[in-house]
Structure formats: structure tokens, C-alpha cells
Design a protein around this motif. Structure first.
Motif, mmCIF file in Angstrom:
data_model
loop_
_atom_site.group_PDB
_atom_site.id
_atom_site.type_symbol
_atom_site.label_atom_id
_atom_site.label_comp_id
_atom_site.label_asym_id
_atom_site.label_seq_id
_atom_site.Cartn_x
_atom_site.Cartn_y
_atom_site.Cartn_z
ATOM 1 N N ASP A 142 3.737 17.310 14.750
ATOM 2 C CA ASP A 142 4.755 18.286 15.130
ATOM 3 C C ASP A 142 4.346 19.693 14.706
ATOM 4 N N ALA A 143 3.701 19.804 13.540
ATOM 5 C CA ALA A 143 3.242 21.111 13.083
ATOM 6 C C ALA A 143 2.213 21.689 14.052
ATOM 7 N N LEU A 144 1.298 20.857 14.520
ATOM 8 C CA LEU A 144 0.302 21.326 15.495
ATOM 9 C C LEU A 144 0.956 21.741 16.805
ATOM 10 N N ALA A 145 2.017 21.033 17.200
ATOM 11 C CA ALA A 145 2.725 21.407 18.424
ATOM 12 C C ALA A 145 3.332 22.800 18.278
ATOM 13 N N ALA A 146 3.874 23.103 17.096
ATOM 14 C CA ALA A 146 4.440 24.436 16.858
ATOM 15 C C ALA A 146 3.347 25.498 16.909
ATOM 16 N N ILE B 220 0.836 -1.200 0.000
ATOM 17 C CA ILE B 220 0.000 0.000 0.000
ATOM 18 C C ILE B 220 0.870 1.249 0.000
ATOM 19 N N ALA B 221 0.591 2.153 -0.930
ATOM 20 C CA ALA B 221 1.194 3.485 -0.911
ATOM 21 C C ALA B 221 0.178 4.450 -0.317
ATOM 22 N N ALA B 222 0.630 5.336 0.551
ATOM 23 C CA ALA B 222 -0.278 6.315 1.163
ATOM 24 C C ALA B 222 0.384 7.680 1.136
ATOM 25 N N THR B 223 -0.406 8.705 0.876
ATOM 26 C CA THR B 223 0.140 10.053 1.001
ATOM 27 C C THR B 223 0.281 10.373 2.486
ATOM 28 N N ALA B 224 1.226 11.240 2.814
ATOM 29 C CA ALA B 224 1.646 11.425 4.207
ATOM 30 C C ALA B 224 0.513 11.794 5.167
ATOM 31 N N PRO B 225 -0.400 12.730 4.823
ATOM 32 C CA PRO B 225 -1.462 13.036 5.794
ATOM 33 C C PRO B 225 -2.338 11.829 6.115
ATOM 34 N N LEU C 202 -2.814 36.520 6.824
ATOM 35 C CA LEU C 202 -1.986 35.503 7.457
ATOM 36 C C LEU C 202 -0.634 35.310 6.783
ATOM 37 N N LEU C 203 -0.393 36.035 5.688
ATOM 38 C CA LEU C 203 0.811 35.751 4.912
ATOM 39 C C LEU C 203 2.098 36.143 5.640
ATOM 40 N N ARG C 204 1.993 37.005 6.641
ATOM 41 C CA ARG C 204 3.192 37.362 7.403
ATOM 42 C C ARG C 204 3.452 36.399 8.549
ATOM 43 N N ARG C 205 2.549 35.464 8.737
ATOM 44 C CA ARG C 205 2.729 34.457 9.784
ATOM 45 C C ARG C 205 3.381 33.209 9.199
ATOM 46 N N PRO C 206 4.177 32.498 9.968
ATOM 47 C CA PRO C 206 4.654 31.187 9.504
ATOM 48 C C PRO C 206 3.483 30.219 9.345
ATOM 49 N N TRP C 207 3.469 29.492 8.246
ATOM 50 C CA TRP C 207 2.474 28.449 8.005
ATOM 51 C C TRP C 207 3.160 27.103 8.182
ATOM 52 N N PHE C 208 2.659 26.310 9.099
ATOM 53 C CA PHE C 208 3.264 24.997 9.342
ATOM 54 C C PHE C 208 2.462 23.911 8.630
ATOM 55 N N ALA C 209 3.162 22.833 8.292
ATOM 56 C CA ALA C 209 2.523 21.681 7.655
ATOM 57 C C ALA C 209 3.364 20.459 7.940
ATOM 58 N N GLY C 210 2.829 19.296 7.579
ATOM 59 C CA GLY C 210 3.572 18.056 7.700
ATOM 60 C C GLY C 210 4.582 17.915 6.580
ATOM 61 N N ARG D 51 7.735 23.005 6.499
ATOM 62 C CA ARG D 51 7.403 21.586 6.612
ATOM 63 C C ARG D 51 8.135 20.969 7.798
ATOM 64 N N LEU D 52 7.371 20.273 8.619
ATOM 65 C CA LEU D 52 7.957 19.544 9.734
ATOM 66 C C LEU D 52 7.808 18.045 9.489
ATOM 67 N N SER D 53 8.358 17.241 10.375
ATOM 68 C CA SER D 53 8.405 15.796 10.143
ATOM 69 C C SER D 53 7.040 15.138 10.190
#
Length: 326
Positions: A232-236, A94-99, A193-201, A226-228
Motif C-alpha cells: 500500500d505504501a508503494l501504491a501511495a 514462527i514469528a516474523a517482522t512485518a517486512p 526529502l524531509l518536507r515530503r511524506p515518507w511512507f512505510a508499512g 505507516r500504512l497497512s
């Protein structure tokens, strides 16, 4: 005409380049040219002509490309089934996209392996843009998560694949409970929101996703950190470091408790779909079809959106694997 020649031609036709095909096969470019020369002579058709940046198929080449891919696929399927008939008939690659791998694969496949006797699974997170090629090459039996994008200029799904939607989700903007954004009344333009950091997986915002299309419709290209993992993105975000387009059902409890706040951005929540994709029904495996049907059941949906998040995800090197347990 040999299977090796057809395999070489199918890869050249898909990649559009002799050089790229040689690299993928691990052979020299002259070796690829020699295989194609024999095929061209046998069929009495040039099959392709050189073009800027690669090759262009002739009408005969386009006709052969579909047959070549089917023949190679059937040969690979026969080889796989013979090799695995005794000991591995129930194994699914099975291949899965990361989210999806992070938030749903563990619970879904834990339930699937309990419901389907003899089912064994191995799951690897792969980039969405690679899914179509990996399925057509039979590196995997089924892909879960993002729909495999079709080749450039081809509408819908890649020919030879069958994609079935199985779970709707929503992405919402979230920020820390103490963020000043919480004092603003919506709907807010996304430009605020563009001046804010946007986090993602690790996958960022997938090019083939509804989130990406929504941003493109607004002409917005944010810088994504991008975080691991999305965890982790939600923690940030909780730490007040920025904002995130999070899965609504994953953050629902924290929004209710006030641990996170939802930022009322215009156009959100952004809806999306997860898909189960296989080769077409004439070429896929019975176990892949079984999983493709199972993911759309009520029990599967309940497992994927259950409170408490996912389980069974671990990281090995540059890829994710889902380890399941009872």
C-alpha cells in the motif's frame, strides 16, 4: 523451591518490576510478592532490592536469574514436546517482522513445507522489540526477519538466543515517475526529502534496523506515515503522494520499466540483513534448527527474491498470518 516460584522470579528479573510481572502473569502483586518471599527464605538471599522505577538484583539474584530462565524454559519445552509428540511434532510456530512476512515468508515457507515432509507452519508478524521475549517464553520456535534486539545495555544478541544472518537486502528511495525529484542530480542530502511524506508499512522504520541506524547517524528523524502494508505504501508513492525507502529487489522491475524512479540520496542504498533466530541449540527444537539451516540455502534465497513479490499473506485483526498453499 518450586517451578511456579522460579517462573515468577524469572519474569520479575526480566521485566524489572513486580507490578509488570503480576500483570503478565494475570495475578495480583501481593501474590507475586508472596512467591518471591518464599524463594528468598528458601535460598537465604534477598535476591533483589527495591529501586527507583522497579527492582535491582543482588549478586545472588543475578546468579539465580539465569538458572531460573533455563529451568523454566526446559520445563516448558518438556511440556510442549509431551503434548505434541504424537500429532504435532512437525509444527513450527514462527514469528516474523512485518517486512519479511509481507515480502518473503510466503514463498520461503511454501518451499520449506514441500522440501521437509511433515512440516506444518503457523506464522504471525510480531514487533521486532518483542521477539527476544517471545522466543525465551517459547511462544514461538523461531523468528525470521529483524534480529531480536538485546536488552538495553547488553551488546549483541539477547543471551540464550542464536541468530544467523540469511539474506542481504538493500533499501532505496523511490518516488513516482513524474516526481520533480527525478530531474535532480545526486547525491542529494536526505534533508531535501524531509518536507515530503515518507511512507512505510505497518512496522515503519524498525529501531533495530540498518535504516534506522543510518538515519540516526545523520541526526534525521522524518515523520513516517505507516500504512497497512509496504504494498500500500508503494501504491501511495506511485500516485505521487510521497517517497519511500523500498526494498531494492521488490521495486527492481518498476525501476527498470520507469514506473518508479530512484531518488539519488546520499548514503543510499542502505544495506540490511534478515536473520533467523532461535533459542540456543541445547533448547531449541529440531524443526526450528532445520528451518534455520534451510533459510541460508541457495534455493531458499532464490525463492525469497523471486520476481512477482510475495504470496500467502493475509491480515487477521492486528496481526499478520501467512497461509501457504501448493
Amino acid at each position: 523451591m518450586t517451578l511456579s516460584q522460579l517462573r515468577t522470579f524469572a519474569l520479575v528479573a526480566r521485566l524489572g518490576s513486580l507490578h509488570a510481572a503480576a500483570a503478565a502473569l494475570g495475578v495480583s502483586e501481593p501474590a507475586v510478592s508472596a512467591a518471591l518471599a518464599s524463594l528468598r527464605q528458601d535460598l537465604g538471599d534477598p535476591l533483589f532490592i527495591r529501586a527507583p522505577g522497579g527492582i535491582s538484583l543482588t549478586p545472588g539474584g543475578r546468579a539465580l536469574a539465569d538458572h531460573a530462565q533455563n529451568i523454566v524454559g526446559l520445563a516448558d519445552q518438556a511440556r510442549w514436546e509431551v503434548n505434541h509428540a504424537k500429532n504435532d511434532a512437525g509444527r513450527l510456530k514462527i514469528a516474523a517482522t512485518a517486512p519479511f512476512a509481507e515480502h518473503a515468508a510466503g514463498r520461503l515457507l511454501d518451499l520449506f513445507t514441500k522440501r521437509v515432509p511433515g512440516a506444518l507452519v503457523d506464522v504471525v508478524a510480531e514487533p521486532a522489540e518483542d521477539l527476544a521475549g517471545l522466543l525465551l517464553e517459547r511462544a514461538y520456535d523461531i523468528a525470521l526477519g529483524a534480529r531480536p534486539p538485546a536488552a538495553a545495555g547488553t551488546p549483541g544478541v539477547e543471551p540464550g538466543l542464536e541468530s544467523v544472518p540469511f539474506l542481504r537486502y538493500q533499501r532505496v528511495f523511490v518516488a513516482a515517475a513524474t516526481d520533480p525529484l527525478g530531474r535532480l542530480h545526486g547525491p542529494l542530502p536526505v534533508g531535501r526529502l524531509l518536507r515530503r511524506p515518507w511512507f512505510a508499512g505497518p512496522a515503519g522504520i524498525l529501531d533495530s534496523s540498518e535504516e534506522s541506524r543510518w538515519l540516526a547517524s545523520l541526526g534525521v528523524v522524518p515523520e513516517i506515515i505507516r500504512l497497512s502494508s509496504e504494498t500500500d505504501a508503494l501504491a501511495a508513492v506511485r500516485a505521487g503522494e510521497g517517497v519511500m525507502l523500498a526494498l531494492g529487489h521488490i521495486v527492481r522491475t518498476e525501476l527498470v520499466s520507469g514506473a518508479l524512479l530512484r531518488v539519488p540520496v546520499a548514503g543510499t542504498p542502505v544495506p540490511g540483513l534478515w536473520w533467523a533466530s532461535t533459542l540456543d541449540q541445547h533448547r531449541t527444537t529440531t524443526m526450528a534448527q532445520t528451518l534455520q539451516r534451510f533459510v541460508g540455502t541457495a534455493d531458499a534465497t532464490a525463492a525469497m527474491v523471486a520476481r512477482g513479490g510475495s504470496r500467502g499473506l493475509e491480515r487477521r485483526g492486528s496481526k499478520f498470518h501467512v497461509a501457504l498453499w501448493s
